[in-house]
Scaffold this motif. Structure first.
Motif, PDB file in Angstrom:
ATOM      1  N   HIS A 256       0.801  -1.222   0.000  1.00 37.04           N
ATOM      2  CA  HIS A 256       0.000   0.000   0.000  1.00 37.04           C
ATOM      3  C   HIS A 256       0.839   1.279   0.000  1.00 37.04           C
ATOM      4  CE1 HIS A 256      -3.016  -2.995   1.128  1.00 37.04           C
ATOM      5  NE2 HIS A 256      -3.908  -2.138   0.682  1.00 37.04           N
ATOM      6  N   GLY A 257       2.139   1.147  -0.251  1.00 41.86           N
ATOM      7  CA  GLY A 257       2.969   2.317  -0.515  1.00 41.86           C
ATOM      8  C   GLY A 257       3.607   3.001   0.673  1.00 41.86           C
ATOM      9  N   GLN A 258       3.497   2.429   1.882  1.00 39.65           N
ATOM     10  CA  GLN A 258       4.109   3.093   3.038  1.00 39.65           C
ATOM     11  C   GLN A 258       5.580   2.731   3.200  1.00 39.65           C
ATOM     12  OE1 GLN A 258       1.733   3.068   6.603  1.00 39.65           O
ATOM     13  NE2 GLN A 258       3.415   3.768   7.895  1.00 39.65           N
ATOM     14  N   LEU A 259       6.007   1.654   2.606  1.00 41.22           N
ATOM     15  CA  LEU A 259       7.407   1.221   2.656  1.00 41.22           C
ATOM     16  C   LEU A 259       8.006   1.230   1.266  1.00 41.22           C
ATOM     17  CD1 LEU A 259       7.125  -1.865   5.047  1.00 41.22           C
ATOM     18  CD2 LEU A 259       8.000   0.391   5.636  1.00 41.22           C
ATOM     19  N   ASP A 260       9.328   1.399   1.224  1.00 43.22           N
ATOM     20  CA  ASP A 260      10.032   1.343  -0.052  1.00 43.22           C
ATOM     21  C   ASP A 260      10.531  -0.059  -0.365  1.00 43.22           C
ATOM     22  OD1 ASP A 260      10.043   4.225  -0.808  1.00 43.22           O
ATOM     23  OD2 ASP A 260      11.081   4.403   1.105  1.00 43.22           O
ATOM     24  N   MET A 261      10.859  -0.807   0.684  1.00 41.32           N
ATOM     25  CA  MET A 261      11.347  -2.171   0.461  1.00 41.32           C
ATOM     26  C   MET A 261      11.308  -2.976   1.745  1.00 41.32           C
ATOM     27  SD  MET A 261      15.473  -1.514   0.038  1.00 41.32           S
ATOM     28  CE  MET A 261      15.307  -0.140  -1.079  1.00 41.32           C
ATOM     29  N   ILE A 262      11.280  -4.299   1.576  1.00 42.42           N
ATOM     30  CA  ILE A 262      11.435  -5.231   2.688  1.00 42.42           C
ATOM     31  C   ILE A 262      12.761  -5.952   2.472  1.00 42.42           C
ATOM     32  CG2 ILE A 262      10.542  -7.319   3.798  1.00 42.42           C
ATOM     33  CD1 ILE A 262       7.729  -6.421   2.956  1.00 42.42           C
ATOM     34  N   VAL A 263      13.594  -5.975   3.499  1.00 43.67           N
ATOM     35  CA  VAL A 263      14.935  -6.550   3.366  1.00 43.67           C
ATOM     36  C   VAL A 263      15.149  -7.604   4.442  1.00 43.67           C
ATOM     37  CG1 VAL A 263      17.411  -6.057   3.360  1.00 43.67           C
ATOM     38  CG2 VAL A 263      15.806  -4.394   2.400  1.00 43.67           C
ATOM     39  N   HIS A 264      15.568  -8.771   4.032  1.00 46.07           N
ATOM     40  CA  HIS A 264      15.904  -9.843   4.975  1.00 46.07           C
ATOM     41  C   HIS A 264      17.104  -9.404   5.806  1.00 46.07           C
ATOM     42  CE1 HIS A 264      17.020 -13.830   6.497  1.00 46.07           C
ATOM     43  NE2 HIS A 264      15.840 -14.260   6.089  1.00 46.07           N
ATOM     44  N   ARG A 265      17.124  -9.841   7.047  1.00 49.18           N
ATOM     45  CA  ARG A 265      18.176  -9.393   7.961  1.00 49.18           C
ATOM     46  C   ARG A 265      19.581  -9.716   7.458  1.00 49.18           C
ATOM     47  NH1 ARG A 265      16.820 -11.063  13.847  1.00 49.18           N
ATOM     48  NH2 ARG A 265      15.226  -9.470  13.549  1.00 49.18           N
ATOM     49  N   LYS A 266      19.748 -10.849   6.834  1.00 52.74           N
ATOM     50  CA  LYS A 266      21.087 -11.231   6.350  1.00 52.74           C
ATOM     51  C   LYS A 266      21.543 -10.336   5.188  1.00 52.74           C
ATOM     52  CE  LYS A 266      19.394 -14.932   3.294  1.00 52.74           C
ATOM     53  NZ  LYS A 266      19.694 -14.264   2.012  1.00 52.74           N
ATOM     54  N   ASP A 267      20.593  -9.661   4.543  1.00 51.19           N
ATOM     55  CA  ASP A 267      20.929  -8.771   3.423  1.00 51.19           C
ATOM     56  C   ASP A 267      20.940  -7.298   3.824  1.00 51.19           C
ATOM     57  OD1 ASP A 267      20.999 -10.960   1.627  1.00 51.19           O
ATOM     58  OD2 ASP A 267      18.806 -10.896   1.429  1.00 51.19           O
ATOM     59  N   MET A 268      20.655  -7.005   5.099  1.00 52.98           N
ATOM     60  CA  MET A 268      20.474  -5.614   5.517  1.00 52.98           C
ATOM     61  C   MET A 268      21.746  -4.786   5.355  1.00 52.98           C
ATOM     62  SD  MET A 268      18.206  -3.455   6.588  1.00 52.98           S
ATOM     63  CE  MET A 268      16.875  -4.495   7.233  1.00 52.98           C
ATOM     64  N   ARG A 269      22.871  -5.314   5.806  1.00 51.72           N
ATOM     65  CA  ARG A 269      24.123  -4.557   5.756  1.00 51.72           C
ATOM     66  C   ARG A 269      24.488  -4.186   4.317  1.00 51.72           C
ATOM     67  NH1 ARG A 269      29.418  -3.465   7.713  1.00 51.72           N
ATOM     68  NH2 ARG A 269      30.982  -4.149   6.218  1.00 51.72           N
ATOM     69  N   LYS A 270      24.470  -5.149   3.424  1.00 50.23           N
ATOM     70  CA  LYS A 270      24.880  -4.852   2.045  1.00 50.23           C
ATOM     71  C   LYS A 270      23.868  -3.942   1.344  1.00 50.23           C
ATOM     72  CE  LYS A 270      23.062  -9.141  -0.020  1.00 50.23           C
ATOM     73  NZ  LYS A 270      23.460 -10.411  -0.700  1.00 50.23           N
ATOM     74  N   THR A 271      22.590  -4.019   1.746  1.00 53.29           N
ATOM     75  CA  THR A 271      21.587  -3.117   1.178  1.00 53.29           C
ATOM     76  C   THR A 271      21.843  -1.685   1.632  1.00 53.29           C
ATOM     77  OG1 THR A 271      19.919  -4.879   1.127  1.00 53.29           O
ATOM     78  CG2 THR A 271      19.109  -2.608   1.053  1.00 53.29           C
ATOM     79  N   LEU A 272      22.160  -1.502   2.914  1.00 55.74           N
ATOM     80  CA  LEU A 272      22.448  -0.166   3.437  1.00 55.74           C
ATOM     81  C   LEU A 272      23.690   0.435   2.775  1.00 55.74           C
ATOM     82  CD1 LEU A 272      21.733  -0.743   7.238  1.00 55.74           C
ATOM     83  CD2 LEU A 272      20.311   0.535   5.619  1.00 55.74           C
ATOM     84  N   ILE A 273      24.707  -0.396   2.598  1.00 54.41           N
ATOM     85  CA  ILE A 273      25.935   0.065   1.936  1.00 54.41           C
ATOM     86  C   ILE A 273      25.627   0.530   0.510  1.00 54.41           C
ATOM     87  CG2 ILE A 273      28.179  -0.655   1.031  1.00 54.41           C
ATOM     88  CD1 ILE A 273      28.398  -2.535   3.459  1.00 54.41           C
ATOM     89  N   LYS A 274      24.811  -0.243  -0.193  1.00 55.01           N
ATOM     90  CA  LYS A 274      24.458   0.105  -1.568  1.00 55.01           C
ATOM     91  C   LYS A 274      23.681   1.409  -1.628  1.00 55.01           C
ATOM     92  CE  LYS A 274      22.302  -1.863  -5.713  1.00 55.01           C
ATOM     93  NZ  LYS A 274      21.604  -3.047  -6.273  1.00 55.01           N
TER      94      LYS A 274
END
Length: 285
Positions: A256-274
């Protein structure tokens, strides 16, 4: 005779004695609160505190979250001396605070500071739901506001992991004031074009969800996190309608547009870096 010879003896379950139960070291195993299966604590830690059986994201302490996200050994904590008082003389409040301090080894429900992630300097805040259910009182609001102001001065990206039951009732209106204070500080960050990444974890509710947690330039959530303001039952009684089963979950809010993405915890660090890398100014002005 033959019947007696082949007669099977009844087998009874053995109930461990209290003494044998005490022989099992505390914290050796963890039971998932979703699938109820048991996992060794060390195995769970290696798996980012995500259940290997059902992929449920279990509660993570603020210190563990900092270790998961930031570069090794590169964290300087802010405002460790700030401790809540009892402005309304709420019965039993100080005693509860002291118990949570002892249990968590934290002074409050949020840890703030600066460090690097993938070599990029950042200011970070991490809420801890083990401390008064991550509720926001005066000190939580003050620590988050000061962290935002540090990011403003240093011009570092600001990352905030929210985990909260909402405003802290023992501090009444003083808790609710933190919503406006933190939001005003974030408005200044936005004016200067400094990146704010908000990560909503399970649960993010009440006054926290209605203020700084929802004001990120990029709003991320972990899978199946409970995110919302009022509880399901209150809303259903107010609107007199049955809500969808997945209401107030990360997946519902993303749809419904309130979030931009859902990220699995194991992928959180590399997503933040990107994300930080994408928002860096390349080659100057």
């Amino acid at each position: 005779m033959l019947k007696n010879f082949f007669h099977k003896k009844k087998r009874y379950a053995t109930i461990p004695s209290e003494r044998s139960k005490k022989d099992i070291p505390e914290g050796l195993i963890v039971k998932c609160n979703k699938c109820h299966k048991i996992t060794f604590a060390k195995e769970l830690e290696k798996n980012y505190h995500v259940c290997p059986h059902c992929d449920h994201h279990l509660t993570v302490s603020a210190p563990d979250r900092v270790r998961m996200v930031l570069d090794d050994g590169n964290f300087f904590e802010y405002d460790t001396d700030l401790i809540s008082t009892d402005p309304l003389n709420f019965e039993g409040y100080i005693n509860k605070l002291e118990k949570d301090m002892e249990k968590t080894n934290l002074n409050e429900a949020v840890v703030t500071g600066e460090g690097t992630i993938g070599g990029y300097p950042v200011v970070i805040g991490v809420m801890d739901s083990r401390f008064r259910m991550g509720s926001m009182g005066s000190v939580v609001g003050e620590k988050i506001t000061r962290a935002i102001e540090k990011a403003l001065v240093k011009q570092y990206p600001f990352i905030l992991f929210s985990a909260s039951g909402g405003a802290r009732m023992q501090e009444g209106i003083l808790s609710l004031m933190q919503m406006a204070k933190t939001s005003a500080a974030l408005a200044k960050l936005h004016e200067k074009g400094i990146l704010f990444i908000s990560v909503l974890t399970n649960p993010t509710t009440g006054g926290v969800s209605a203020s700084f947690a929802s004001l990120g330039d990029i709003n991320i959530a972990e899978p199946n996190a409970l995110i919302g303001f009022a509880g399901r039952r209150i809303i259903e009684q107010t609107i007199r309608q049955k809500l969808p089963d997945d209401f107030q979950t990360s997946e519902f809010l993303l749809k419904h547009g309130q979030l931009d993405m859902i990220v699995h915890r194991k992928d959180m660090r590399k997503t933040l870096i990107k994300l930080i890398d994408i928002h860096q100014v390349k080659g100057g002005m």
